[in-house]
Design a protein around this motif. Structure first.
Motif, PDB file in Angstrom:
ATOM      1  N   LEU A   1      57.717  42.665 125.288  1.00 31.47           N
ATOM      2  CA  LEU A   1      58.569  42.691 124.106  1.00 31.47           C
ATOM      3  C   LEU A   1      60.008  42.358 124.485  1.00 31.47           C
ATOM      4  CD1 LEU A   1      56.046  44.233 123.088  1.00 31.47           C
ATOM      5  CD2 LEU A   1      57.583  45.733 121.813  1.00 31.47           C
ATOM      6  N   THR A   2      60.756  41.821 123.538  1.00 34.52           N
ATOM      7  CA  THR A   2      62.166  41.545 123.771  1.00 34.52           C
ATOM      8  C   THR A   2      62.939  42.857 123.801  1.00 34.52           C
ATOM      9  OG1 THR A   2      62.030  39.400 122.652  1.00 34.52           O
ATOM     10  CG2 THR A   2      64.220  40.367 122.884  1.00 34.52           C
ATOM     11  N   VAL A   3      63.676  43.078 124.881  1.00 33.77           N
ATOM     12  CA  VAL A   3      64.463  44.302 125.015  1.00 33.77           C
ATOM     13  C   VAL A   3      65.885  43.971 125.413  1.00 33.77           C
ATOM     14  CG1 VAL A   3      62.457  45.695 125.649  1.00 33.77           C
ATOM     15  CG2 VAL A   3      63.840  44.649 127.440  1.00 33.77           C
ATOM     16  N   GLY A   4      66.800  44.813 125.011  1.00 36.32           N
ATOM     17  CA  GLY A   4      68.180  44.766 125.464  1.00 36.32           C
ATOM     18  C   GLY A   4      68.448  46.124 126.067  1.00 36.32           C
ATOM     19  N   ARG A   5      69.363  46.852 125.449  1.00 37.36           N
ATOM     20  CA  ARG A   5      69.511  48.250 125.860  1.00 37.36           C
ATOM     21  C   ARG A   5      68.283  49.040 125.429  1.00 37.36           C
ATOM     22  NH1 ARG A   5      73.257  53.020 123.747  1.00 37.36           N
ATOM     23  NH2 ARG A   5      72.839  54.467 125.439  1.00 37.36           N
ATOM     24  N   GLY A   6      67.734  48.678 124.266  1.00 34.88           N
ATOM     25  CA  GLY A   6      66.491  49.260 123.773  1.00 34.88           C
ATOM     26  C   GLY A   6      65.541  48.158 123.351  1.00 34.88           C
ATOM     27  N   ILE A   7      64.509  48.511 122.575  1.00 34.21           N
ATOM     28  CA  ILE A   7      63.574  47.508 122.059  1.00 34.21           C
ATOM     29  C   ILE A   7      64.219  46.856 120.843  1.00 34.21           C
ATOM     30  CG2 ILE A   7      61.257  47.092 121.170  1.00 34.21           C
ATOM     31  CD1 ILE A   7      60.409  49.757 122.457  1.00 34.21           C
ATOM     32  N   VAL A   8      64.393  45.564 120.894  1.00 39.06           N
ATOM     33  CA  VAL A   8      65.081  44.844 119.821  1.00 39.06           C
ATOM     34  C   VAL A   8      64.199  44.788 118.575  1.00 39.06           C
ATOM     35  CG1 VAL A   8      66.113  42.657 119.125  1.00 39.06           C
ATOM     36  CG2 VAL A   8      66.409  43.480 121.476  1.00 39.06           C
ATOM     37  N   VAL A   9      64.763  45.222 117.433  1.00 36.34           N
ATOM     38  CA  VAL A   9      64.034  45.221 116.168  1.00 36.34           C
ATOM     39  C   VAL A   9      64.894  44.594 115.070  1.00 36.34           C
ATOM     40  CG1 VAL A   9      62.665  47.273 116.729  1.00 36.34           C
ATOM     41  CG2 VAL A   9      64.871  47.532 115.561  1.00 36.34           C
ATOM     42  N   ASN A  10      64.214  44.193 113.972  1.00 35.29           N
ATOM     43  CA  ASN A  10      64.943  43.721 112.794  1.00 35.29           C
ATOM     44  C   ASN A  10      65.015  44.838 111.759  1.00 35.29           C
ATOM     45  OD1 ASN A  10      62.414  43.842 111.600  1.00 35.29           O
ATOM     46  ND2 ASN A  10      62.114  41.617 111.569  1.00 35.29           N
ATOM     47  N   GLU A  11      65.448  44.516 110.543  1.00 42.39           N
ATOM     48  CA  GLU A  11      65.621  45.548 109.522  1.00 42.39           C
ATOM     49  C   GLU A  11      64.308  46.169 109.068  1.00 42.39           C
ATOM     50  OE1 GLU A  11      64.998  41.666 107.532  1.00 42.39           O
ATOM     51  OE2 GLU A  11      66.307  42.379 109.141  1.00 42.39           O
ATOM     52  N   LYS A  12      63.180  45.529 109.386  1.00 40.18           N
ATOM     53  CA  LYS A  12      61.868  46.101 109.066  1.00 40.18           C
ATOM     54  C   LYS A  12      61.300  46.882 110.240  1.00 40.18           C
ATOM     55  CE  LYS A  12      60.266  42.800 105.580  1.00 40.18           C
ATOM     56  NZ  LYS A  12      59.139  41.886 105.218  1.00 40.18           N
ATOM     57  N   MET A  13      62.056  46.998 111.298  1.00 42.36           N
ATOM     58  CA  MET A  13      61.649  47.649 112.538  1.00 42.36           C
ATOM     59  C   MET A  13      60.557  46.862 113.266  1.00 42.36           C
ATOM     60  SD  MET A  13      63.655  50.274 112.813  1.00 42.36           S
ATOM     61  CE  MET A  13      64.953  49.343 111.963  1.00 42.36           C
ATOM     62  N   GLU A  14      60.457  45.588 112.963  1.00 38.03           N
ATOM     63  CA  GLU A  14      59.498  44.717 113.651  1.00 38.03           C
ATOM     64  C   GLU A  14      60.067  44.299 115.001  1.00 38.03           C
ATOM     65  OE1 GLU A  14      57.494  42.370 109.860  1.00 38.03           O
ATOM     66  OE2 GLU A  14      59.478  41.756 110.582  1.00 38.03           O
ATOM     67  N   THR A  15      59.239  44.289 116.022  1.00 39.22           N
ATOM     68  CA  THR A  15      59.650  43.811 117.343  1.00 39.22           C
ATOM     69  C   THR A  15      59.364  42.324 117.447  1.00 39.22           C
ATOM     70  OG1 THR A  15      57.512  44.176 118.423  1.00 39.22           O
ATOM     71  CG2 THR A  15      59.003  46.081 118.275  1.00 39.22           C
ATOM     72  N   SER A  16      59.489  41.788 118.642  1.00 36.60           N
ATOM     73  CA  SER A  16      59.250  40.356 118.858  1.00 36.60           C
ATOM     74  C   SER A  16      57.772  40.005 118.889  1.00 36.60           C
ATOM     75  CB  SER A  16      59.906  39.918 120.172  1.00 36.60           C
ATOM     76  OG  SER A  16      59.394  40.673 121.268  1.00 36.60           O
ATOM     77  N   VAL A  17      56.894  40.995 118.895  1.00 37.95           N
ATOM     78  CA  VAL A  17      55.449  40.759 118.912  1.00 37.95           C
ATOM     79  C   VAL A  17      54.855  41.233 117.586  1.00 37.95           C
ATOM     80  CG1 VAL A  17      53.253  41.352 120.038  1.00 37.95           C
ATOM     81  CG2 VAL A  17      55.303  40.952 121.426  1.00 37.95           C
ATOM     82  N   LYS A  18      54.061  40.393 116.973  1.00 39.08           N
ATOM     83  CA  LYS A  18      53.468  40.681 115.666  1.00 39.08           C
ATOM     84  C   LYS A  18      52.660  41.985 115.705  1.00 39.08           C
ATOM     85  CE  LYS A  18      50.267  38.651 112.254  1.00 39.08           C
ATOM     86  NZ  LYS A  18      51.033  39.126 111.086  1.00 39.08           N
ATOM     87  N   ASP A  19      52.754  42.752 114.644  1.00 38.83           N
ATOM     88  CA  ASP A  19      52.025  44.008 114.444  1.00 38.83           C
ATOM     89  C   ASP A  19      52.488  45.150 115.350  1.00 38.83           C
ATOM     90  OD1 ASP A  19      50.499  42.828 112.451  1.00 38.83           O
ATOM     91  OD2 ASP A  19      48.886  42.253 113.825  1.00 38.83           O
ATOM     92  N   ILE A  20      53.636  44.961 116.004  1.00 37.59           N
ATOM     93  CA  ILE A  20      54.210  46.036 116.827  1.00 37.59           C
ATOM     94  C   ILE A  20      55.610  46.360 116.309  1.00 37.59           C
ATOM     95  CG2 ILE A  20      54.910  46.797 119.127  1.00 37.59           C
ATOM     96  CD1 ILE A  20      52.813  44.992 120.306  1.00 37.59           C
TER      97      ILE A  20
END
Length: 493
Positions: free
Chosen positions: A350-369
Motif C-alpha cells: 500500500l502507498t504509505v507516507g507517515r501513515g497509510i495514505v487515504v482519500n476522503e472515503k478512507m480508501e487506500t491505494s489498493v481496491k477494497d482496502i
C-alpha cells in the motif's frame, strides 16, 4: 448472579445487589432496577433509544450518550458536564439493507475499529463482520489510561462497548491475535496463531505506537511508554517502589501522566524541549499560567531542555540533560508523540507516507482496502485524536459496504484537566491574518485566562484557562466562525 440496569444510561451490571454508584453516569443505586426476564429486550430498547431522540453530546470529542442525566465527566476526553449539550438525533426510518453476503475484516481494536464495525453493520445486515485485535482485552477507552494509572478502575468503566453490543450487532470479536500478513491478490489474511481469514473488504485500523526518540539507554529497566493497558499495568506495578519519576515530553499526554504519578505520591519532573509548555495551543501568557499551576501542584518543569541520556546500571537511576543537569529518577515515562503502525500495510504494497495514505472515503491505494484512525494519513496529516479516529472508522465501515460517506475535517479542541487547573484551546492561536485582533482577560492570582482571536471580525481561535464554563460557546463559535458581535453578546450578556 443478578443483573441490574441503570434507568438513566442503560448500563447493565452483575451482582447480588445494585451498584452503589453507576460506573458510567454516577447516579445512585436507587436508579437501578433488576433485570428479571427478557434481558435482550431491555438491550434492544436501550439501543433504540440511542438511535433517535435527545442525547447528550460532548462538544470536545463528539461522543454521544443516552439522554436522562448529563454525565459528570466524559469517559472519552474527561471534560465536565458544562461541556455537554443536548442534541436531537432523528429517527432512522430507513430499513436496514440486507446487502451483499460478504466478509468484512477489520484489523485493530481501538475506537476506529469499533466505529468501522458499527458503520458497516449499519449499512449491511448480511455481511460477516469480524474485528481482530492484538490486545487480549475488548476495545477500551485509551484516553482513560493515565487516569487508570492512579485510580482503581474496573474494566466496565473502560470498555468502549459492552460485551453484549458485539452480539447484538452480530460482530465477531477476536482478541489476543495478530495479523502477520495479508495476501491482497487472494484476499487472505494470516494470523499469528496459524489461522487464516478470507475477506471481501479489508479495513486497517492498526493504530499507532509511542514514538521513542533515539535516547541512550531508553531500553533499560524502569523506562516506559503508555499506549495500551499492558503498558499502564506495568507502570502502575513498577511505581509502587518508586520515589522519583521523570516524564520526557510536556504535551497533554505527558502532563496527564505526570499528574497521575504525582497523585501516587511520587516526586515528578517533566522535561520539555520547547521553551514553554503547549506552545502550539497556548500563547505566552497562557503557558505561564499553566506552568505556574504545574509548579504549584508539586511537579517540576525543565523547559528548553534536551535529554542527553538515561543513566543507570541496568536500571534507571537518573536522566542526564545536555546542559549538564542530572535529574534523579527511579521511573521514566517517554511521551514524545506517536508513530503509526504501518508495517503491515507496507508489506502489502500500500502507498504509505507517515501513515497509510487515504482519500476522503478512507480508501487506500489498493481496491477494497480501507484505513482509518491513528494509522491513516489524510491530506498529508496523521491526527491521532479519538474523535477523528471515530469518524474515520465510521466512514471506512460505511464505504466498505457500498456506501458513499466522506470524511470531513473539523476543528478539534484541546482539553486538559489536571494539576488543579482546567484549560481548553481551540482553533488558530496567534497572529492569524492582516485584520486579526484579540480580546483578552487575565487574572493571574486566580489563574483565570480568556483570549479570543478574530480575523475580519470572525472568531478563529480561543483559549480558556481556569473557568471553562463558556467552552461550548467558544468551540461552536470557532467551528462556525461566528461574528465578533454575536460571540461577545453570548459571552457577556
Amino acid at each position: 448472579m443478578k443483573k441490574w440496569v441503570c434507568s438513566i444510561c442503560g448500563i447493565e451490571c452483575e451482582g447480588e445487589h445494585a451498584p452503589e454508584v453507576c460506573p458510567i453516569c454516577n447516579v445512585g443505586s436507587e436508579y437501578f432496577t433488576e433485570v428479571k426476564s427478557q434481558p435482550k429486550k431491555v438491550e434492544e430498547e436501550k439501543a433504540e433509544k440511542k438511535l433517535s431522540g435527545k442525547v447528550w453530546r460532548c462538544t470536545v470529542c463528539d461522543e454521544v450518550f443516552p439522554y436522562g442525566e448529563c454525565p459528570d465527566t466524559c469517559p472519552v476526553c474527561g471534560v465536565g458536564k458544562d461541556l455537554f449539550e443536548v442534541v436531537e438525533i432523528k429517527e432512522n426510518t430507513e430499513e436496514l439493507s440486507e446487502g451483499k453476503k460478504e466478509k468484512i475484516l477489520i484489523i485493530g481494536s481501538g475506537v476506529a475499529a469499533v466505529s468501522a464495525g458499527d458503520g458497516a453493520r449499519g449499512k449491511n445486515k448480511s455481511a460477516d463482520i469480524e474485528i481482530i485485535g492484538e490486545e487480549s482485552c475488548v476495545p477500551y477507552y485509551r484516553t482513560k489510561l493515565t487516569e487508570y494509572l492512579c485510580e482503581d478502575m474496573g474494566m466496565d468503566r473502560l470498555k468502549i462497548k459492552k460485551d453484549s453490543w458485539y452480539e447484538e450487532k452480530n460482530i465477531k470479536l477476536t482478541a489476543g491475535v495478530k495479523v502477520v500478513s495479508v495476501d491482497t491478490n487472494n484476499k487472505k489474511a494470516t494470523l499469528s496463531n496459524g489461522e487464516t481469514r478470507d475477506y471481501d473488504k479489508l479495513i486497517l485500523a492498526t493504530g499507532a505506537k509511542c514514538f521513542v526518540p533515539p535516547i541512550k539507554n531508553a531500553d533499560i529497566d524502569g523506562v516506559f511508554v503508555i499506549r495500551n493497558m499492558e503498558d499502564t499495568e506495568k507502570v502502575k506495578e513498577f511505581a509502587k517502589n518508586c520515589k522519583n519519576a521523570v516524564v520526557i515530553g510536556g504535551g497533554v499526554l505527558g502532563l496527564e501522566a505526570a499528574w497521575g504519578l504525582k497523585l501516587l505520591g511520587i516526586e515528578t519532573s517533566v522535561i520539555e524541549m520547547m521553551e514553554r509548555i503547549l506552545p502550539k495551543q497556548l500563547d505566552e501568557e497562557g503557558s505561564e499560567i499553566l506552568e505556574k499551576a504545574i509548579e504549584e501542584a508539586g511537579v517540576k518543569i525543565y523547559k528548553g531542555a534536551v535529554v542527553n541520556s538515561i543513566e543507570g546500571n541496568g536500571k534507571v537511576a537518573s536522566v542526564s540533560l545536555k546542559d549538564g543537569q542530572n535529574i534523579p529518577a527511579d521511573l521514566v515515562i517517554i511521551s514524545a508523540g506517536i508513530s503509526p503502525n504501518k508495517e503491515l500495510a507496507q508489506s502489502m504494497g500500500l502507498t504509505v507516507g507517515r501513515g497509510i495514505v487515504v482519500n476522503e472515503k478512507m480508501e487506500t491505494s489498493v481496491k477494497d482496502i480501507y484505513a482509518c484512525g491513528d494509522v491513516a494519513e489524510y491530506n498529508g496529516k496523521v491526527i491521532g485524536l479519538w474523535q477523528v479516529a471515530m469518524e474515520q472508522g465510521k466512514t471506512a465501515g460505511i464505504n466498505a459496504c457500498e456506501g458513499e460517506a466522506q470524511y470531513k475535517e473539523q476543528i478539534q479542541p484541546l482539553n486538559f484537566d489536571g494539576m488543579n487547573i482546567k484549560l481548553i484551546s481551540v482553533g488558530a492561536i496567534g497572529n492569524i491574518g492582516e485584520k486579526s485582533e484579540f480580546v483578552q482577560e487575565i487574572d493571574t492570582t486566580k489563574k483565570l485566562y480568556k483570549k479570543l482571536y478574530f480575523d475580519n471580525n470572525k472568531l478563529k481561535g480561543a483559549i480558556l484557562i481556569g473557568d471553562v464554563s463558556k467552552g461550548i460557546t467558544l468551540i461552536k463559535g470557532v467551528r462556525e466562525t461566528e461574528d465578533k458581535n454575536i460571540i461577545m453578546r453570548k459571552l457577556y450578556s
